[in-house]
Design a protein around this motif. Structure first.
Motif, mmCIF file in Angstrom:
data_model
loop_
_atom_site.group_PDB
_atom_site.id
_atom_site.type_symbol
_atom_site.label_atom_id
_atom_site.label_comp_id
_atom_site.label_asym_id
_atom_site.label_seq_id
_atom_site.Cartn_x
_atom_site.Cartn_y
_atom_site.Cartn_z
ATOM 1 N N ASP A 256 0.901 -1.213 -0.088
ATOM 2 C CA ASP A 256 0.036 0.069 0.065
ATOM 3 C C ASP A 256 0.896 1.224 -0.113
ATOM 4 O O ASP A 256 0.397 2.515 -0.746
ATOM 5 C CB ASP A 256 -0.963 -0.026 1.182
ATOM 6 N N SER A 257 2.004 1.291 0.735
ATOM 7 C CA SER A 257 2.790 2.375 0.936
ATOM 8 C C SER A 257 3.400 2.436 -0.494
ATOM 9 O O SER A 257 3.484 3.743 -1.022
ATOM 10 C CB SER A 257 3.885 2.271 1.910
ATOM 11 N N MET A 258 3.880 1.626 -1.165
ATOM 12 C CA MET A 258 4.607 1.668 -2.435
ATOM 13 C C MET A 258 3.585 2.286 -3.465
ATOM 14 O O MET A 258 3.838 2.926 -4.262
ATOM 15 C CB MET A 258 5.242 0.238 -2.818
ATOM 16 N N ALA A 259 2.299 1.719 -3.583
ATOM 17 C CA ALA A 259 1.610 2.003 -4.400
ATOM 18 C C ALA A 259 1.165 3.501 -4.255
ATOM 19 O O ALA A 259 0.959 4.307 -5.264
ATOM 20 C CB ALA A 259 0.098 1.318 -4.453
ATOM 21 N N GLU A 260 1.168 3.878 -3.146
ATOM 22 C CA GLU A 260 0.773 5.392 -2.925
ATOM 23 C C GLU A 260 1.999 6.065 -3.438
ATOM 24 O O GLU A 260 1.860 7.281 -4.210
ATOM 25 C CB GLU A 260 0.759 5.847 -1.346
ATOM 26 N N ILE B 228 -0.332 -4.335 -8.376
ATOM 27 C CA ILE B 228 -0.534 -4.142 -6.968
ATOM 28 C C ILE B 228 -2.333 -4.253 -6.656
ATOM 29 O O ILE B 228 -2.859 -4.803 -6.043
ATOM 30 C CB ILE B 228 0.129 -2.943 -6.227
ATOM 31 N N ASN B 229 -2.900 -3.390 -7.610
ATOM 32 C CA ASN B 229 -4.253 -3.223 -7.767
ATOM 33 C C ASN B 229 -4.895 -4.648 -8.116
ATOM 34 O O ASN B 229 -5.816 -5.091 -7.376
ATOM 35 C CB ASN B 229 -4.715 -2.195 -8.773
ATOM 36 N N LYS B 230 -4.256 -5.425 -8.852
ATOM 37 C CA LYS B 230 -4.852 -6.595 -9.161
ATOM 38 C C LYS B 230 -4.685 -7.574 -7.920
ATOM 39 O O LYS B 230 -5.727 -8.262 -7.943
ATOM 40 C CB LYS B 230 -4.157 -7.233 -10.348
ATOM 41 N N LEU B 231 -3.638 -7.636 -7.290
ATOM 42 C CA LEU B 231 -3.516 -8.294 -6.250
ATOM 43 C C LEU B 231 -4.643 -8.059 -5.349
ATOM 44 O O LEU B 231 -5.138 -8.759 -4.409
ATOM 45 C CB LEU B 231 -2.220 -8.078 -5.739
ATOM 46 N N LYS B 232 -4.848 -6.642 -5.145
ATOM 47 C CA LYS B 232 -5.744 -6.632 -3.796
ATOM 48 C C LYS B 232 -7.240 -6.985 -4.266
ATOM 49 O O LYS B 232 -8.279 -6.931 -3.289
ATOM 50 C CB LYS B 232 -5.823 -4.705 -3.695
ATOM 51 N N GLU B 233 -7.458 -6.816 -5.645
ATOM 52 C CA GLU B 233 -8.920 -7.316 -6.151
ATOM 53 C C GLU B 233 -9.014 -8.834 -6.207
ATOM 54 O O GLU B 233 -10.251 -9.038 -6.496
ATOM 55 C CB GLU B 233 -9.078 -6.520 -7.546
ATOM 56 N N LEU B 234 -7.865 -9.420 -5.996
ATOM 57 C CA LEU B 234 -7.983 -11.067 -6.482
ATOM 58 C C LEU B 234 -8.920 -11.725 -5.432
ATOM 59 O O LEU B 234 -8.911 -11.402 -4.083
ATOM 60 C CB LEU B 234 -6.577 -11.588 -6.340
ATOM 61 N N ASP B 235 -9.803 -12.484 -5.927
ATOM 62 C CA ASP B 235 -10.342 -13.475 -5.263
ATOM 63 C C ASP B 235 -9.753 -14.769 -4.554
ATOM 64 O O ASP B 235 -9.402 -15.377 -5.517
ATOM 65 C CB ASP B 235 -11.694 -14.005 -6.019
ATOM 66 N N TYR C 88 1.004 -11.412 -10.019
ATOM 67 C CA TYR C 88 0.996 -10.106 -9.517
ATOM 68 C C TYR C 88 1.938 -9.737 -8.391
ATOM 69 O O TYR C 88 2.429 -8.654 -8.412
ATOM 70 C CB TYR C 88 -0.670 -10.093 -8.892
ATOM 71 N N LEU C 89 2.123 -10.564 -7.538
ATOM 72 C CA LEU C 89 3.048 -10.421 -6.349
ATOM 73 C C LEU C 89 4.595 -9.968 -7.099
ATOM 74 O O LEU C 89 5.114 -9.220 -6.711
ATOM 75 C CB LEU C 89 3.190 -11.514 -5.260
ATOM 76 N N LEU C 90 4.853 -10.846 -7.845
ATOM 77 C CA LEU C 90 6.256 -10.967 -8.323
ATOM 78 C C LEU C 90 6.540 -9.726 -9.425
ATOM 79 O O LEU C 90 7.411 -8.986 -9.398
ATOM 80 C CB LEU C 90 6.438 -12.183 -9.172
ATOM 81 N N ASP C 91 5.413 -9.499 -9.835
ATOM 82 C CA ASP C 91 5.484 -8.280 -11.056
ATOM 83 C C ASP C 91 5.335 -6.948 -9.919
ATOM 84 O O ASP C 91 6.230 -6.074 -10.469
ATOM 85 C CB ASP C 91 3.927 -8.179 -11.893
ATOM 86 N N ALA C 92 4.640 -7.008 -9.167
ATOM 87 C CA ALA C 92 4.782 -5.682 -8.258
ATOM 88 C C ALA C 92 6.334 -5.510 -7.578
ATOM 89 O O ALA C 92 6.579 -4.348 -7.981
ATOM 90 C CB ALA C 92 3.690 -5.797 -7.119
ATOM 91 N N ASP C 93 6.983 -6.479 -7.182
ATOM 92 C CA ASP C 93 8.171 -6.229 -6.777
ATOM 93 C C ASP C 93 9.070 -6.091 -7.980
ATOM 94 O O ASP C 93 9.935 -5.048 -7.839
ATOM 95 C CB ASP C 93 8.630 -7.446 -6.039
ATOM 96 N N LEU C 94 8.955 -6.855 -8.861
ATOM 97 C CA LEU C 94 10.058 -6.687 -10.041
ATOM 98 C C LEU C 94 9.885 -5.218 -10.735
ATOM 99 O O LEU C 94 10.894 -4.537 -11.053
ATOM 100 C CB LEU C 94 10.149 -7.818 -10.861
#
Length: 209
Positions: free
Chosen positions: A133-137, A165-172, A186-192
């Motif tokens: 969340d902090s990184m997205a902001e 990050i957004n896709k990760l937060k919306e994931l079911d 999504y997790l790996l993409d967010a970090d990479l």
């Protein structure tokens, strides 16, 4: 104002050279030519000085952007790295990342146990999500400041990390195989992509790690 002054120098130079072309006495012709070329040299000098000053100003701005974003990007990366090192070991985790990158971001290239572990992180690690969340902001602010004018690659990597990050937060998180694959991706993409953004900032600011 600076641009107008540079243009003015070239226009004055053109006027003197035009006058020299139609001037008969060799003395005045030489004077007009010398004066015209002096204004050309002045205009070129102003252009070079402005380019140098602009480059330094851009580096200063990028350094400020780096300071703004670095802590948030590092927060995600360090937390994720330390958690995965504890689970897989440093060398094995490096191989996992290499395999994912070589597959062009296909989560199915990784073993099921790896995908399940990443899924459990997404599902249960609240500290990780606080960092995300902090990184997205931070990346949102970075995108607003950068726009298209500074560096398109920087903007692209920043946006791609935010999208992940957004896709990760919306994931079911329904424990299905698709959910595990998507959580891994999504997790790996967010970090990479976050790390890619950081490296571009370092390069633009001419900062050595």
């Amino acid at each position: 104002m600076k641009i107008k002054f540079v243009v003015g120098c070239f226009l004055i130079a053109a006027a003197f050279l035009f006058g020299a072309y139609f001037s008969n006495p060799s003395f005045w012709q030489a004077v007009l030519i010398n004066t015209g070329t002096s204004f050309i040299a002045l205009g070129i000098g102003l252009v070079l000085v402005n380019i140098y000053l602009e480059q330094n100003a851009r580096k200063g701005a990028v350094k400020s952007l780096f300071v703004l974003s670095n802590s948030a990007i590092a927060g995600v990366h360090n937390h994720f790295l330390n958690t995965c090192w504890a689970k897989f070991g440093r060398d094995e985790f490096g191989k996992i990342i290499d395999e994912y990158v070589k597959s062009n971001g296909n989560p199915k290239s990784l073993k099921l146990e790896v995908r399940e572990y990443f899924y459990e992180l997404v599902k249960n690690d609240r500290a990780l999500f606080n960092h995300l969340d902090s990184m997205a902001e931070s990346l949102t602010e970075l995108s607003r400041l950068v726009g298209w004018s500074l560096n398109a690659s920087l903007l692209e990597s920043s946006l791609n990390s935010r999208i992940a990050i957004n896709k990760l937060k919306e994931l079911d998180l329904d424990d299905s195989e698709d959910a595990k694959n998507s959580a891994t991706e999504y997790l790996l993409d967010a970090d990479l992509k976050g790390q890619e953004t950081r490296h571009i900032l370092l390069k633009l600011a001419d900062i050595e790690e």
